[in-house]
Scaffold this active site. Structure first.
Site, short mmCIF file in Angstrom:
data_model
loop_
_atom_site.label_atom_id
_atom_site.label_comp_id
_atom_site.label_asym_id
_atom_site.label_seq_id
_atom_site.Cartn_x
_atom_site.Cartn_y
_atom_site.Cartn_z
N ASP A 1 2.46 4.79 -5.67
CA ASP A 1 1.81 5.98 -5.06
C ASP A 1 3.20 6.59 -5.73
O ASP A 1 3.94 7.20 -4.92
CB ASP A 1 1.07 5.80 -3.59
N GLU B 1 -2.28 5.68 -8.38
CA GLU B 1 -3.49 6.67 -8.41
C GLU B 1 -3.07 8.05 -8.74
O GLU B 1 -2.77 8.08 -8.55
CB GLU B 1 -3.10 7.00 -6.56
N SER C 1 -12.32 4.85 6.04
CA SER C 1 -12.46 5.16 7.29
C SER C 1 -13.31 6.53 7.96
O SER C 1 -12.78 7.32 7.28
CB SER C 1 -11.02 5.15 8.68
N ASP D 1 0.43 -1.25 -0.23
CA ASP D 1 -0.11 -0.03 0.03
C ASP D 1 1.01 1.30 -0.27
O ASP D 1 2.13 0.96 0.59
CB ASP D 1 -1.05 0.41 1.16
#
Length: 276
Positions: free
Chosen positions: A101, A131, A206, A79
């Protein structure tokens, strides 16, 4: 079984359901997530941030073995891979997917660096997420929200230029806890979905609201990253039952139980149970 993330997300896009990608940081959180997935016959994507564990290579070795023994498809994804070196270590450590990223870089530099790593990763059978736009911090939500929204036309060109397998987009979510009220731009999501053929990913799940996230997965989001909510649920469960701890290992179990309960909540919300 350990699988390429594309195997999971292509089915998710075709079936119009979402797959939660929980952040894990150690063996306990990995086991908790896999247990929930197996109990509910749900596909699973485990997200690992490079700096979250002191030895990511050792963690990958442990998680890979757990994933290979799992009764459901499990992908292991790096990630927010921030550097070329992070990507190389992840590939050598056995990750089945990496996120590259470069969302804070100028567009042309983003394209160039992502395309280079896509070529490398694809040569060894590993999928790549990238992204476009930029999902900022919940602590600076008022300033960050509109600054990095994804442009639909640019998203199409970006996917064609980089050949990424999944695209993380910015439609109004933020990482961590929000200081403002989350507002997701579903019209923007609809436009991006029509332009982009690869699976779409939503970071900053979240605190973004159940109704928002459920709607997003129905409209084409295939992967939703969740971290803060899961770890907070683990802490909350530990605090709520602290009087019951009479052996050290019970503390870890209480945290895992809270984590698992919240993870199952999102699996049901995204309609992924029974899809393995």
């Amino acid at each position: 079984m350990l699988v390429n993330m594309c195997d999971i997300l292509k089915k998710s896009r075709e079936g119009r359901y979402g797959v939660v990608a929980p952040n894990i940081c150690n063996e306990d959180s990995a086991r908790a997530a896999i247990e929930v997935a197996e109990e509910n016959k749900a596909p699973l994507i485990l997200d690992v941030i490079f700096s979250v564990n002191p030895d990511i290579t050792l963690l990958a070795k442990i998680v890979k073995e757990l994933a290979e023994k799992a009764e459901v498809p499990v992908a292991l994804n790096l990630d927010h891979g921030a550097t070329f070196e992070h990507a190389m270590i992840a590939l050598r450590s056995g990750f089945s997917s990496i996120m590259v990223d470069r969302s804070s870089l100028p567009y042309e530099q983003n394209v160039a660096e992502v395309a280079e790593l896509v070529k490398i990763a694809h040569s060894v059978g590993v999928s790549v997420e990238a992204e476009l736009g930029h999902v900022g911090s919940g602590e600076q939500y008022e300033a960050d929200r509109n600054a990095g929204l994804t442009d639909p036309g640019q998203a199409k060109a970006y996917v064609e230029a980089t050949q990424v397998d999944a695209l993380a987009i910015a439609i109004g979510t933020a990482h961590g806890k929000y200081t403002g009220t989350p507002y997701l731009d579903f019209e923007l999501l609809e436009k991006i979905y029509k332009e982009v053929e690869v699976p779409l990913v939503l970071h900053g799940g979240s605190g973004s609201g159940d109704e928002n996230l459920a709607k997003a997965t129905r409209m084409g989001i295939t992967k939703v990253n969740i971290g803060t909510d899961l770890f907070q649920a683990g802490i909350d469960n530990l605090v709520a039952h602290h009087n019951e701890i009479n052996r050290a290992h019970l503390g870890y179990k209480l945290m895992a139980d809270g984590y698992k309960e919240k993870l199952l909540h999102y699996m049901k919300l995204f309609n992924q149970c029974g899809k393995a």
